[in-house]
Scaffold this motif. Structure first.
Motif, PDB file in Angstrom:
ATOM      1  N   THR B 206       0.838  -1.163   0.044  1.00  0.00           N
ATOM      2  CA  THR B 206       0.111  -0.070   0.109  1.00  0.00           C
ATOM      3  C   THR B 206       0.920   0.955   0.132  1.00  0.00           C
ATOM      4  O   THR B 206       0.315   2.195  -0.351  1.00  0.00           O
ATOM      5  N   GLY B 207       2.152   1.263   0.795  1.00  0.00           N
ATOM      6  CA  GLY B 207       2.970   2.291   0.612  1.00  0.00           C
ATOM      7  C   GLY B 207       3.525   2.867  -0.653  1.00  0.00           C
ATOM      8  O   GLY B 207       3.935   3.831  -0.980  1.00  0.00           O
ATOM      9  N   GLN B 208       3.240   1.785  -1.803  1.00  0.00           N
ATOM     10  CA  GLN B 208       3.998   2.093  -2.942  1.00  0.00           C
ATOM     11  C   GLN B 208       2.935   2.888  -3.887  1.00  0.00           C
ATOM     12  O   GLN B 208       3.432   3.074  -4.992  1.00  0.00           O
ATOM     13  N   THR B 209       1.765   3.210  -3.521  1.00  0.00           N
ATOM     14  CA  THR B 209       0.886   3.864  -4.635  1.00  0.00           C
ATOM     15  C   THR B 209       0.559   4.960  -4.037  1.00  0.00           C
ATOM     16  O   THR B 209       0.679   5.413  -2.885  1.00  0.00           O
ATOM     17  N   SER B 210      -0.268   5.754  -4.760  1.00  0.00           N
ATOM     18  CA  SER B 210      -0.815   7.218  -4.525  1.00  0.00           C
ATOM     19  C   SER B 210      -1.815   7.063  -3.158  1.00  0.00           C
ATOM     20  O   SER B 210      -2.509   5.986  -3.295  1.00  0.00           O
ATOM     21  N   GLU B 211      -2.045   8.003  -2.553  1.00  0.00           N
ATOM     22  CA  GLU B 211      -3.120   8.099  -1.587  1.00  0.00           C
ATOM     23  C   GLU B 211      -4.204   7.964  -2.566  1.00  0.00           C
ATOM     24  O   GLU B 211      -5.374   7.563  -2.005  1.00  0.00           O
ATOM     25  N   GLY B 212      -4.474   8.780  -3.575  1.00  0.00           N
ATOM     26  CA  GLY B 212      -5.857   8.954  -4.250  1.00  0.00           C
ATOM     27  C   GLY B 212      -6.376   7.445  -4.610  1.00  0.00           C
ATOM     28  O   GLY B 212      -7.394   7.118  -4.523  1.00  0.00           O
ATOM     29  N   ALA B 216      -9.918   5.618  -3.489  1.00  0.00           N
ATOM     30  CA  ALA B 216     -10.726   5.119  -4.239  1.00  0.00           C
ATOM     31  C   ALA B 216     -10.894   3.665  -3.852  1.00  0.00           C
ATOM     32  O   ALA B 216     -12.191   3.255  -3.774  1.00  0.00           O
ATOM     33  N   ILE B 217      -9.929   2.605  -3.735  1.00  0.00           N
ATOM     34  CA  ILE B 217     -10.075   1.380  -3.269  1.00  0.00           C
ATOM     35  C   ILE B 217     -10.860   1.312  -2.127  1.00  0.00           C
ATOM     36  O   ILE B 217     -11.478   0.519  -1.744  1.00  0.00           O
ATOM     37  N   GLY B 218     -10.505   2.329  -0.977  1.00  0.00           N
ATOM     38  CA  GLY B 218     -11.236   2.176   0.473  1.00  0.00           C
ATOM     39  C   GLY B 218     -12.721   2.507   0.022  1.00  0.00           C
ATOM     40  O   GLY B 218     -13.540   1.588   0.816  1.00  0.00           O
ATOM     41  N   LEU B 219     -12.940   3.436  -0.449  1.00  0.00           N
ATOM     42  CA  LEU B 219     -14.408   3.857  -0.838  1.00  0.00           C
ATOM     43  C   LEU B 219     -15.109   2.695  -1.561  1.00  0.00           C
ATOM     44  O   LEU B 219     -16.339   2.362  -0.987  1.00  0.00           O
ATOM     45  N   ALA B 275      -5.512   6.066   3.663  1.00  0.00           N
ATOM     46  CA  ALA B 275      -6.409   6.817   2.983  1.00  0.00           C
ATOM     47  C   ALA B 275      -7.345   7.560   4.033  1.00  0.00           C
ATOM     48  O   ALA B 275      -8.271   7.147   4.295  1.00  0.00           O
ATOM     49  N   PRO B 276      -6.818   8.529   4.705  1.00  0.00           N
ATOM     50  CA  PRO B 276      -7.631   9.117   5.667  1.00  0.00           C
ATOM     51  C   PRO B 276      -9.096   9.510   5.356  1.00  0.00           C
ATOM     52  O   PRO B 276      -9.733   9.562   6.063  1.00  0.00           O
ATOM     53  N   ASP B 277      -8.868  10.004   4.147  1.00  0.00           N
ATOM     54  CA  ASP B 277     -10.345  10.592   3.660  1.00  0.00           C
ATOM     55  C   ASP B 277     -11.183   9.491   3.542  1.00  0.00           C
ATOM     56  O   ASP B 277     -12.480   9.439   3.934  1.00  0.00           O
ATOM     57  N   ALA B 278     -10.773   8.150   3.105  1.00  0.00           N
ATOM     58  CA  ALA B 278     -11.759   7.183   2.963  1.00  0.00           C
ATOM     59  C   ALA B 278     -12.324   6.762   4.622  1.00  0.00           C
ATOM     60  O   ALA B 278     -13.326   6.368   4.776  1.00  0.00           O
TER      61      ALA B 278
END
Lengths: 537, 631, 99
Positions: B206-212, B216-219, B275-278
């Motif tokens: 998970t650390g190797q990709t963007s937060e965006g 998206a995955i989280g949502l 992903a804090p937003d998620a």
């Protein structure tokens, strides 16, 4: 030269068709058994092909090649790749079930017997000359032979001939042997039936004629009809096609296949044909004959015209998406069980075409598996629906209710067929549908997301159908409905076992198909998109 | 040892296959077979558990690779299991509660002629649910995910002859399908991002990709969780799902299946942590649902629907806790387990009450049942005390911790979430007290059923009361057992990690506040229902009550927007297909026909007019030839 | 004499014949007009033969006569049988050749 296995596989049902047609009028049952035995023998041959085929070997195997019309460079060339083998297997597998399910569909109808008995001494003396039973089973075998040879042909002209010739027996099967469960009067029923048959014929003939023009064009450009030679020449650069020529030829081929497949907006013949035909013939149309269309897209469109295929991809993807959503929505709105299944099939063909044209390994493997799995799942659902319809004598959903209570096995098999149609994980169609979705998503995320919405709609039409027919209070008309008979169970049980088996362990099928898909991918010179994390490394 | 994992799933699956395919011959022994296989699964789980306890905390994960499932170029999906502490917790809960409910069903379904099939479905559910929590990749989890959906569909609609049951089953499946779209897309996103969807590689990378991407995955995972766990906005199916037999409500729609969403989020913790937003959206969904469910629970007169609202609300707590990240994961799971005990117990109690009351579900027609059903009363009462968080009982420990964790999130969010959780605790106390009083206290308000049979409330048979007693034990002691020495936290920590956060309030303050709102809630309910007689027909009630009775109008919204809109859409599309798409082709055919009809008129049979056209044609040809010459 | 004058005559005869075919209803007259047109052609052929100094045109004229004779035989037979069945020799009365 070794034993011509591919020719034998196609020739056996053809010979069987002739012999079946020649069975004397009085020996109806013998004709049925003969047809069944021939189809089983064909299945045995198809299994032999499957065994003899080495997935990791050459691209086309078991090849046969003879001169045919030397002046035009037409050769009798057969050969199968993994995709062809899978579809030959599907065809040979389904035909015995279709024959068994349609066991009584072509018996002289009670009303015609009534008429002849009423007709006075002159008519009773005249023997019953018209032999519908023999004809029905002979036509089915004829279709089988033509479909199999279409999957085997590696000569464009040879393929074209059988692609078109298939229409003739199909026309008679649709027009001559209608569903007896019809809301209207006899005349009305036969009018609608011939409308459906003519519509089927006209649509496919128009597609075929346009393809014929493209076939001739291909000959003018390439000088022969051999799929392998043309593809090789194109790859080597020895055969240079002008961009516009390639596109026009591609469109000519694609149009015919899109009619057959069928792709929105060329789909309207399918609901009519499937609605009016008997359930086994409807299965024959959607599970077997239509597969020739999608198969040919993979083999001929992508194989011969890779650049034009890429050029047309955006439009085709949009049409496929429309098919998926539109077919599903229309299925929700149907009142007729068989038409509902037909629209569901249109939605599924959208998935297949989507998988073919997203041009990823997952998409194409998925599309090929989808062809096989859709064949099995639609056969299961449609044949059970046919058993249901034959009991009540009506195709309207509203005429049923509470069948689950009186015929639980029938309802259970119907539910499993429905669940396969909605691609429940654990059943075979899920594997293929998910592969198509993943393949689509990897290259075009938006397309993947829109197609995913289709799975909700699939659940909607399937469950609404099940709820309205099978659950609720028992309607008086269905209260005496018998459960599945042994013959019917013999038809349905293996199909359901296959659905579960291929859902849990699809590996044999994917291993068969994977090398063929790699070849196709190299034909179109496309590479799978790399995952983000690996790409970053 | 790891070879036993597959047996966990295989035992109930075998049961389902035998019971569903077997004929009537199995009718007499089928339920015993089903129960036996569920128990076998539980025994294997216990064996694996004791084995796991014998190992060090970091070496407890077992895995078993069965076979390669879908091998396609660039795409690897395996049938492989992973048993770690998180899965183990679920396995014990599922097989344990599952076995109890099998036993209970033997009595409850005694008079149903399709009992064998019922047990087949129950076994199918157990197999699918165990597959869900044991899978080592998201795609296999998806199989279990849909499998439980199918079992739920079959069981909600078990009494298919009732149209309401069939509709409820269909609704549950469809709403879940909407959630499944989320899960599908999440898996596809993982595939394009990480090239795999196995838990291990995905959660490590998970650390190797963007937060965006992670958001998206989280949502999408949240959407899936909302469907399965009946969270707003996909909660509408749970109330209707109570059409199913009560053991089903207890097992699937209270203790296990509906908590799958919590499992999904906790399992995917690494994704949400990035992903804090998620995570914020997860907490919001949890908070909204916990109020939503509680409010609905206050207004329902149907005992099962009141409990369903309560389930929704309690899962809201869990989702809220899961959204808090490492502060809350452990508590989400702990509440999940204790909730599994007391909510299953409450449902079984409700089933026992209904069993004695001619299947009456309206609490307004109960009253004073404590004398007639002492065992049910006591076990239900213990479950009641546990759920409202009475000090010392299970719910007290787990719910209190979630409220603390919500405050510990910090900032305005922390205060808001904490207050919502506190408010929820008050409402919980209120509606549960209401259920308790209306059912077991007060006057008898029994009424004869539709066939004119007056109810003769009686205690249920042993096969039903024993599971209730066992579950009541769990309701009482589980929380304390888990919390003493933070046992549960240490057990799960290697999988989920744990973070204490920094709460602005001390633990004692939170506990004190919880006690205060608890007392307020109970007191309010007592004043309203204990002091005054309960009317048999429901009063009209305030606007909020009326809305809450109708599930806060969400069904009406769905009906107007989705059902009606969809009907119009499909109807117009059918029209379009017939008249437009088909019409174009038929129109072409018709115009061809018309044209040829008109051309036919030229053939009038008069030899002289043919002659004219011949001469005209010849003249035109000659003129053309001459013109060409001239040019 | 200038052979072109024969061509004018042939054109005139052809036009008269064509007009007769178009406007007359009596089958016999129509038939005679056709003969007139054929003979106009013959005249033109012979004239061309003369103009070009070879015999091709004359040979074709003979062919035309033979064909015309055969045509008269068949045509008159048709007209006679038509008259027998309909008691009329009008070409407009026989409009059966339509759909």
């Amino acid at each position: 030269m070794s034993f011509p296995l591919l020719t034998a596989t196609a020739a056996l049902p053809a010979v069987g068709a002739i012999v079946t047609a020649a069975v004397p009028a009085a020996r109806r049952t013998a004709a049925k058994w003969l047809a069944l035995l021939v189809s089983l023998a064909t299945l045995a041959l198809a299994v032999t092909v499957l065994v003899r085929f080495d997935p990791d070997g050459d691209r086309y195997q078991l090849t046969e090649s003879r001169a045919w019309i030397a002046d035009f460079g037409v050769r009798y060339e057969l050969g199968v790749d993994g995709i062809g083998v899978a579809l030959i297997g599907l065809t040979a597998l389904l035909i015995p079930f279709i024959i068994l399910a349609g066991w009584h569909d072509a018996d002289p109808s009670p009303s015609s017997q009534l008429r002849s008995s009423r007709g006075g001494p002159n008519e009773t003396k005249a023997p019953y000359k018209w032999r519908p039973t023999q004809g029905f089973f002979a036509l089915i075998l004829a279709v089988e032979a033509m479909v199999i040879i279409s999957f085997e042909a590696t000569d464009v002209f040879l393929f074209y001939i059988f692609f078109e010739a298939m229409l003739i027996p199909m026309y008679f099967l649709i027009g001559g042997f209608g569903d007896r469960a019809h809301a209207g009067s006899d005349e009305n029923a036969s009018a609608q039936r011939s409308y459906a048959a003519v519509k089927f014929l006209l649509y496919n003939l128009v597609g075929g004629l346009i393809m014929l023009a493209a076939v001739i064009g291909l000959y003018v450009v390439a000088g022969n009809f051999s799929l392998q030679e043309i593809a090789e020449a194109r790859a080597n650069g020895t055969l240079d096609m002008a961009t516009n020529t390639e596109r026009l030829l591609f469109l000519g081929f694609f149009f015919a296949f899109a009619v057959k497949a069928p792709l929105w907006p060329l789909h309207t013949w399918l609901p009519n044909a499937m609605g009016e035909a008997t359930a086994p013939v409807a299965v024959l149309i959607t599970a077997v004959v239509d597969k020739v269309g999608t198969f040919a897209m993979l083999r001929f469109c992508l194989g011969l015209f890779p650049e034009a295929s890429k050029w047309a991809t955006p439009v085709i993807l949009v049409l496929a998406l429309i098919s998926i959503i539109y077919g599903a929505l229309l299925a929700v709105g149907q009142r007729d069980i068989k038409r509902l299944v037909a629209y569901a099939s249109i939605s599924h063909f959208g998935f297949i075409i989507l998988g073919i044209f997203v041009m990823t390994s997952q998409g194409q493997s998925g599309a090929t598996l989808y062809m096989v799995n859709h064949g099995i799942s639609t056969a299961a659902l449609m044949l059970v629906a046919g058993f249901l319809i034959s009991r009540r004598g009506s195709r309207l959903i509203a005429d049923y209710g509470g069948v689950q209570k009186v015929a639980p096995v029938l309802a259970g098999t119907f539910l499993i067929g429905g669940l396969a149609t909605l691609s429940l994980p654990g059943l075979a169609p899920f594997v293929s549908e998910f592969l198509v979705l993943v393949g689509a998503f990897a290259r075009y995320p938006v397309v993947g997301i829109i197609a995913t919405v289709g799975i909700v709609l699939a659940a909607l039409y399937t469950l609404v159908l099940y709820q309205r027919t099978m659950t609720g209070p028992v309607k008086p008309e269905v209260s005496a409905m018998p459960d599945l008979r042994v013959r019917e169970l013999v038809v349905v049980a293996p199909l359901i076992a296959l659905l579960i088996g291929l859902g849990v362990y699809p590996k044999p099928l994917t291993e068969l198909v994977n090398p063929a898909v790699e070849h196709t991918m190299s034909d179109v010179q496309k590479k799978d998109p790399q995952p983000e994390v690996e790409a970053a490394k | 040892m790891e070879n036993l994992i597959a047996l966990l799933v295989a035992a109930p699956l075998l049961g389902a296959a035998v019971l569903l395919c077997g004929g009537r011959a199995l009718d007499r022994a089928g339920h015993w077979l089903g129960t036996l296989l569920a128990a076998a699964s539980f025994v294997i789980a216990v064996v694996l558990f004791t084995d796991m306890l014998g190992k060090g905390a970091e070496e407890r994960t077992l895995s078993q690779h069965l076979f390669s499932w879908i091998p396609v170029e660039g795409f690897q999906a395996d049938v492989a299991f992973q048993l770690d502490q998180l899965s183990m917790t679920f396995v014990l809960l599922i097989s344990g509660v599952g076995t109890l409910i099998h036993v209970y069903s033997i009595g409850y379904m005694e008079h149903d002629e399709r009992r064998r099939r019922f047990f087949g479905y129950l076994n199918l559910f157990l197999a699918a649910m165990l597959l869900l929590v044991l899978a080592d990749n998201y795609l296999l989890l998806y199989v279990g995910w849909e499998g439980v959906g199918l079992a739920s569909y079959l069981l909600i609609g078990f009494w298919q002859h009732k149209p309401s049951a069939a509709t409820a089953a269909k609704k549950a499946f469809l709403v879940n399908r909407v959630g499944d779209v989320g899960l599908s897309i999440a898996i596809m996103l993982m595939f394009t991002t990480f090239g795999t969807f196995a838990f291990g590689p995905v959660l490590e990378a998970t650390g190797q990709t963007s937060e965006g991407k992670l958001t998206a995955i989280g949502l999408m995972l949240l959407l899936a969780a909302c469907g399965k766990s009946a969270q707003v906005p996909l909660q509408s199916w749970l109330g209707d799902a109570m059409e199913g037999p009560t053991p089903v409500s207890a097992l699937i729609h209270a203790a296990t299946m509906v908590t799958a969403g919590v499992y999904l989020i906790v399992r995917s913790g690494a994704i949400f942590n990035g992903a804090p937003d998620a995570q914020l959206v997860v907490t919001i969904v949890g908070a909204v649902t916990l109020l939503f469910g509680a409010i609905v629970g206050c207004a329902k007169d149907d005992i099962k629907k009141a409990l369903a609202g309560s389930t929704m609300s309690q899962i809201g707590y869990m989702i809220l806790a899961a959204g808090l990240g490492p502060i809350g994961y452990v508590f989400a799971i702990m509440h999940l387990v204790t909730h599994g005990f007391f909510k299953a117990g409450l449902f079984l109690g409700a089933g026992s009450v209904m069993h004695g009351m001619n299947d009456e579900v309206d609490m307004r027609k109960y009253g004073g049942l404590r004398k007639y059903m002492p065992v049910t009363f006591v076990t239900f009462g213990l479950g009641y005390l546990a759920i409202i968080g009475f000090p010392g009982l299970s719910g007290f420990f787990s719910k209190d911790k979630i409220i603390e964790a919500a405050f510990a999130k910090g900032g305005t969010e922390g205060w808001l979430l904490g207050s919502v959780a506190l408010l929820g605790a008050a409402i919980t106390a209120y509606y549960m007290t209401r259920v308790m009083i209306m059912t077991f206290f007060g006057d008898k308000r029994w009424q004869p059923d539709a066939d004119g049979h007056a109810p003769h409330p009686h205690e249920s048979p042993k096969s039903m009361t024993i599971p209730m007693i066992v579950l009541a034990f769990g309701s009482v002691f589980a929380g304390g057992f888990f919390s003493i020495g933070d046992r549960f936290m240490h057990w799960l920590e290697p999988v989920t990690r744990h973070d204490h956060g920094n709460s602005p309030l001390s633990a004692a303050t939170v506990t004190g506040a919880t006690m205060v709102v608890l007392v307020i809630g109970v007191a309010l309910a007592y004043v309203q229902y204990g002091r005054r007689p309960v009317p048999v027909t429901a009063p009209r009630g305030s606007l909020l009550t009326r809305a809450a009775r109708r599930d806060l109008l969400q069904d009406d919204f769905n009906h107007v927007v989705l059902v009606r809109g969809g009907e119009h859409l499909t109807r117009s599309l059918v029209y379009v297909d017939h008249s437009l798409v088909d019409g174009v082709v038929n129109g072409t055919a018709a115009s061809m026909g018309g044209l040829s009809g008109r051309l036919r008129k030229l053939q009038n049979g008069y030899a002289r007019s043919y002659a004219v056209s011949m001469f005209g044609g010849a003249a035109v040809l000659i003129a053309a030839t001459l013109l060409m010459r001239a040019v | 004499m200038n052979p072109v004058n024969y061509l004018y005559l042939a054109a005139l005869l052809f036009a008269i014949g064509a007009t007769g075919v178009l406007i007359r209803r009596n089958a016999i007259v129509v038939f005679m007009c056709i003969e007139l047109m054929l003979n106009a052609c013959n005249l033109a052929f012979v004239a061309f033969s003369r103009m070009h100094g070879n015999l091709d045109g004359q040979i074709i004229a003979f062919f035309t006569m033979v064909v015309a004779a055969a045509e008269v035989v068949v045509g008159l037979a048709i007209i006679v049988s038509l008259f027998r069945s309909r008691h009329s020799a009008s070409v407009d009365d026989a409009s059966l050749m339509k759909l």
